[in-house]
Motif scaffolding. Structure first.
Motif, PDB file in Angstrom:
ATOM      1  N   GLY A  25      27.897 114.861  17.672  1.00  0.00           N
ATOM      2  CA  GLY A  25      28.923 114.986  16.652  1.00  0.00           C
ATOM      3  C   GLY A  25      28.526 115.992  15.596  1.00  0.00           C
ATOM      4  N   LYS A  44      35.726 113.979  18.799  1.00  0.00           N
ATOM      5  CA  LYS A  44      36.125 113.199  17.634  1.00  0.00           C
ATOM      6  C   LYS A  44      34.926 112.460  17.077  1.00  0.00           C
ATOM      7  N   VAL A  45      34.856 112.415  15.762  1.00  0.00           N
ATOM      8  CA  VAL A  45      33.739 111.740  15.119  1.00  0.00           C
ATOM      9  C   VAL A  45      34.279 110.682  14.169  1.00  0.00           C
ATOM     10  N   PHE A  46      33.426 109.725  13.847  1.00  0.00           N
ATOM     11  CA  PHE A  46      33.743 108.809  12.768  1.00  0.00           C
ATOM     12  C   PHE A  46      33.660 109.591  11.477  1.00  0.00           C
ATOM     13  N   ALA A 103      38.046 109.206  13.755  1.00  0.00           N
ATOM     14  CA  ALA A 103      38.427 108.410  14.908  1.00  0.00           C
ATOM     15  C   ALA A 103      39.051 107.122  14.408  1.00  0.00           C
TER      16      ALA A 103
END
Lengths: 735, 223
Positions: A624, A658-660, A675
């Motif tokens: 990420g 996609k990342v947090f 996300a």
């Protein structure tokens, strides 16, 4: 740009401090673990408080560790197939130099309960308490305080600290009908057969006539008694001295007599029974056996067992023919010989103890199955070859290893055929009981004065016991080790992490700051920095639990680090205490531990020929938007690192994963997305290459360093370089 | 042991990785699914009084009565006499001895205890004025009685001795231990046996006794 040559470096090896370190190893490898899926170095480690809720509680205390000073030892004891576990640890009182305490940690409610208080403070050259499971007991020793044996519910002092005192048999008044103070007046008169009417079907044994003494007139009768104590595990105390004799002369009526015993000594806490032994009728010579009244030693036989620790009196009615087997000899059990024992080991059902600081050259062992009972001759004097005091006892395979300061000895055998003590190795030993750890599939690893060694094999069936040094290539670290403080070193093995951790003081420090970790997956070492481990243990799941040398040292102030901690995947570097007074709070450090990976010096064949590295490829697991510092060094010039910059660990040419992300934080650099559950798609972290441009011209040797606090997994690297064959100019060195 | 360190941590800027995401929750879920122990449960949270009140149990009941084929018409001596609507057994169909009802209570018992209870209403034809027995030619007899038994899997576990009264609500209960088994609770009844004198004890048209409205209840408390 076309580079011409590429060298691939994978799979990566571990730390290597040889000069210069070559190939796949690293010059510095700090705060990594092995990621099993990729066999790469993963930086996702950290440490967090054992009671994790302490950082979210709205009060100013450290919760269960509020009264805990520096911690010297910790042990996790699992019983009942893991259903009942005990976490025992030892800390200073929260004011220095007052006392130490043993605590057990109770989960619900979360609190530490004082297990033993008013224990002695450690001197600088003394180690913490040691814990050894023996069957269903835990033996707790430190050589300064009383040795404790604990079954998880109640505790008491190990062994018999004294001999019982003899009981006092009252005199017997031989003449019927008179009463004299201090004499029993109990006698039984044997009944003639005809006075009893019984049914023919009943069988009554009239040959045994109860009562003591001879029925012949004017015969002198005399008896003596001894007593032992019995613990619940069957251990029997040393036998008491003999009592005074009780003596009387038989009368014409042929009575037999009873003897009243009192002052039967009550035993210490934990004694559940007393055994009484008695002589046969000694007749006119109170020290002689019945048949030979002149010279025989008196012999004692089992009379009865009082199944409590309460009764002080006993009414003896047993004739000589009903006495039991021989009493134990004086040397079958002695007063606990190892009063200052510091550590123990369980081997072939016996408890082995060292003699303590005062008797460093002795090893005692108990009767099998009875950890409180020791025979007079069951010990070894180990003083051969000047190998120093005994420092650790560890059972391994079919031997008991006796570690000494500068040697290793072995005890083999069994309690039936006898134990044999054999010196094994001279020159290498261990200074700390806690720095010897058994590692499955490998053997016994231990920390000696100059590194970590491995002892493996056995002595049965033609096998060999071999010693091997594991850390020849880590000499720099072990040269910095403070050998005067090695008694504080500690080690533990975790089957979950597949790591063996060793922590020891370095750079002249008295407390531990750094550790060395052996990774079983790769068979190599790395280092840990910033983990303040003073003692370490492993729970039943394989998680590391450690205590710290910090902790509370004043009445009014709480420390930043107090109590027990986990080593975990928590990306936090421990805790700190924010504020003071009522508004103080325990907070978790948001920043993770810093990792460092410094590659080996790459010389691409021969140092003398210059090469021009063009690109550095890092083979990473794409995790990420993680960024870290990448620097390189030209020709081992560590004063001038060259920053290579670098982007996120996202795939170079594909769509960003996609990342947090916290939408409230606006990050200017892309890619950046958050996300949402039920909306975002799972991403697959995959291994890819990230390329860094290297602009350092021609070099003889090239290395790079990664450092930072991000989550990365380094699986390998590659270097593209051009080699034009130009030879390095200076051979003689500078003028 | 109830506590776990972090098995994984979801951090900002890391990708949405299923393994890491699940590990966060799996640790708690596995704790609930198999590792609840004294570390998780508050000390003293379940006491014996709570257990007594909420002990696990099941209950079953069934309606029961005399078998239809044994019953003839009313006890009363005329269509307008009292109890003329109440049927009864006659010696034509019943001669004496224990008769078992067809309506049993069947259930799967769990090891523990069983509280078995039976109650019903019952009539004996001993009323003044003779009733139908007189009308049928017979004599009302004070010696008519009814007795009941509860059986569990064929074994008698409770019994009511002879009831001579004209109207009554017999009720009996018993608590017995049981194993994990198929449980059958049945009721047996018995009345005064047939007499040789069929003049005073006619075989037909002469109801002797009757019971109905029976309920068998079983409460099974698990061990």
């Amino acid at each position: 740009m076309k580079a011409g040559n590429r060298t691939l470096f994978e799979p990566l090896a571990g730390l290597n401090e040889m000069e210069p370190p070559e190939g796949l190893s690293a010059q510095e490898l700090v705060n990594f673990r092995v990621e099993p899926q990729t066999m790469g170095w993963d930086s996702r480690i950290g440490w967090e408080p054992y009671y994790t809720a302490v950082t979210t509680e709205e009060d100013n205390t450290w919760g269960p560790f509020d009264q805990v000073g520096p911690i010297h030892s910790v042990f996790y004891w699992t019983t009942r197939a893991g259903a009942k576990n005990h976490l025992v640890y030892e800390s200073d009182y929260f004011q220095p130099n007052v006392k130490t305490r043993l605590w057990t940690y109770q989960g619900n409610p979360a609190e530490s309960i004082i297990f033993d208080d008013d224990r002695r403070v450690l001197a600088p050259n003394q180690a913490g308490t040691n814990y050894e499971p023996y069957g269903r007991y835990l033996i707790i020793l430190n050589g300064r305080d009383k040795p404790i044996i604990w079954d998880g519910i109640k505790q008491r002092t190990l062994g018999f600290q004294q001999r019982p005192s003899p009981p006092n048999p009252w005199e017997v008044e031989a003449v019927a009908g008179t009463v004299t103070v201090d004499k029993t007046n109990s006698f039984v008169r044997p009944l003639p057969d005809s006075s009893l009417v019984v049914e023919t079907s009943q069988v009554i044994d009239w040959e045994i006539q109860y009562g003591l003494g001879s029925q012949t007139e004017n015969e002198i009768n005399s008896y003596r008694y001894k007593v032992t104590w019995v613990y619940e595990n069957g251990s029997e105390s040393p036998i008491s001295p003999r009592s005074n004799p009780t003596t009387w002369t038989s009368q014409a009526q042929g009575f037999k007599y009873f003897v009243w015993l009192d002052n039967i000594p009550r035993g210490p806490d934990g004694v559940i029974a007393r055994r009484i032994y008695r002589t046969k009728n000694l007749g006119s010579s109170p020290t002689a056996v019945n048949t030979d009244k002149q010279t025989e030693e008196e012999v004692y036989y089992f009379l009865d067992q009082i199944d409590n620790n309460n009764d002080e009196t006993y009414y003896d009615t047993t004739p000589d023919s009903r006495l039991g087997s021989l009493a134990p000899r004086d040397d079958h059990s002695i007063v606990f010989p190892a009063r200052t024992a510091r550590f123990a080991a369980t081997y072939k059902n016996c408890l082995f103890l060292d003699g303590g600081e005062g008797e460093g050259g002795v090893v005692y062992y108990s009767v099998p199955g009875s950890p409180d009972q020791y025979k007079a001759l069951d010990f070894f004097n180990v003083g051969t070859g000047n190998a120093g005091d005994v420092t650790a006892l560890k059972a391994y395979y079919d031997n008991l290893l006796v570690f000494r300061e500068r040697g290793i000895d072995i005890i083999t055998g069994d309690p039936i055929n006898g134990f044999v003590y054999t010196p094994f190795i001279r020159g290498y030993g261990a200074k700390s009981h806690n720095s010897v750890v058994e590692v499955p599939t490998m053997g016994m690893m231990f920390l000696s004065d100059d590194g970590i060694y491995l002892l493996k094999g056995g002595l049965k069936g033609g096998a060999d016991l071999q010693l091997q040094k594991m850390t020849q290539h880590l000499q720099e670290t072990f040269d910095r080790m403070n050998t005067a403080m090695l008694h504080k070193a500690c080690a533990a093995y975790s089957p979950k992490w597949k790591e063996v951790h060793f922590y020891f003081p370095t750079d002249g420090n008295t407390e531990i700051k750094d550790g060395v970790v052996f990774h079983l997956d790769k068979g190599t070492f790395s280092k840990r920095e910033g983990f303040p481990v003073s003692c370490i243990t492993v729970d039943e799941h394989g998680e590391f639990i450690f205590g710290t040398p910090y902790g509370r040292t004043s009445v009014n102030l709480r420390n930043n680090i107090q109590g027990l901690f986990w080593i975990s995947r928590s990306r936090h570097n421990g805790t700190f205490y924010q504020g003071s007074g009522d508004s103080g709070r325990v907070r978790i450090q948001d920043l993770p531990p810093t990792f460092t990976y410094w590659s080996a010096e790459q010389q691409f064949g021969f140092d003398g020929v210059e090469k021009a590295p063009k690109y550095l490829y890092l083979k990473l697991l794409m995790r990420g938007n993680n960024k870290f510092i990448v620097e390189c060094y030209k020709n081992q010039d560590i004063k001038n690192p060259i920053d290579l910059g670098g982007g996120y660990t996202q795939p170079s040419d594909e769509e960003a994963q996609k990342v947090f992300n916290n939408p409230a934080i606006t990050i200017d650099a892309v890619p950046d997305d958050y996300a949402l559950f039920d909306v975002a798609v799972w991403e697959k972290p995959s291994v890819m290459y990230l390329r860094y441009d290297v602009a350092c011209g021609s070099v003889n040797s090239f290395s790079f360093k990664l450092r930072g606090t991000a989550d990365i997994t380094l699986c390998g690297y590659a270097i593209d370089f051009g080699a034009d064959g130009k030879l390095v100019r200076a051979v003689r060195g500078q003028n | 042991m109830g506590y776990r360190p972090k098995q994984a941590e979801l951090r900002n800027n890391n990708i949405v990785d299923p393994k890491d995401t699940d590990q966060v929750y799996d640790a708690y879920v596995s704790e609930l699914n198999g590792n609840i122990d004294r570390q998780n449960i508050e000390a003293g949270s379940i006491n014996p009084l709570d257990c007594a009140k909420n002990a696990f149990h099941s209950y079953y009941d069934v309606y029961t009565k005399m078998n239809e084929e044994e019953i003839i018409d009313g006890i009363g001596n005329s269509t307008t006499a009292p109890f003329s609507d109440v049927p009864g057994i006659s010696y034509g169909l019943y001669s004496g001895g224990w008769a078992k009802c067809a309506l049993d209570l069947e259930f799967d018992a769990i090891e523990g205890s069983l509280l078995l209870e039976f109650s019903c209403y019952a009539y004996n034809n001993v009323q003044l004025g003779g009733g139908k027995m007189l009308g049928g030619g017979g004599q009302p007899k004070s010696g008519i009685w009814l007795a009941f038994q509860i059986l569990y899997n064929g074994n008698v576990v409770a019994e009511i001795d002879r009831q001579y009264r004209p109207f009554c609500n017999p009720r009996m209960a018993a608590i017995i231990p049981c194993a994990t088994e198929k449980g059958v609770v049945s009721v047996r009844w018995r009345a005064t046996a047939r007499n040789n004198d069929t003049t005073n004890y006619p075989l037909t048209n002469c109801p002797v006794a009757f019971w109905s409205g029976g309920r068998i209840t079983a409460i099974n408390k698990y061990r």
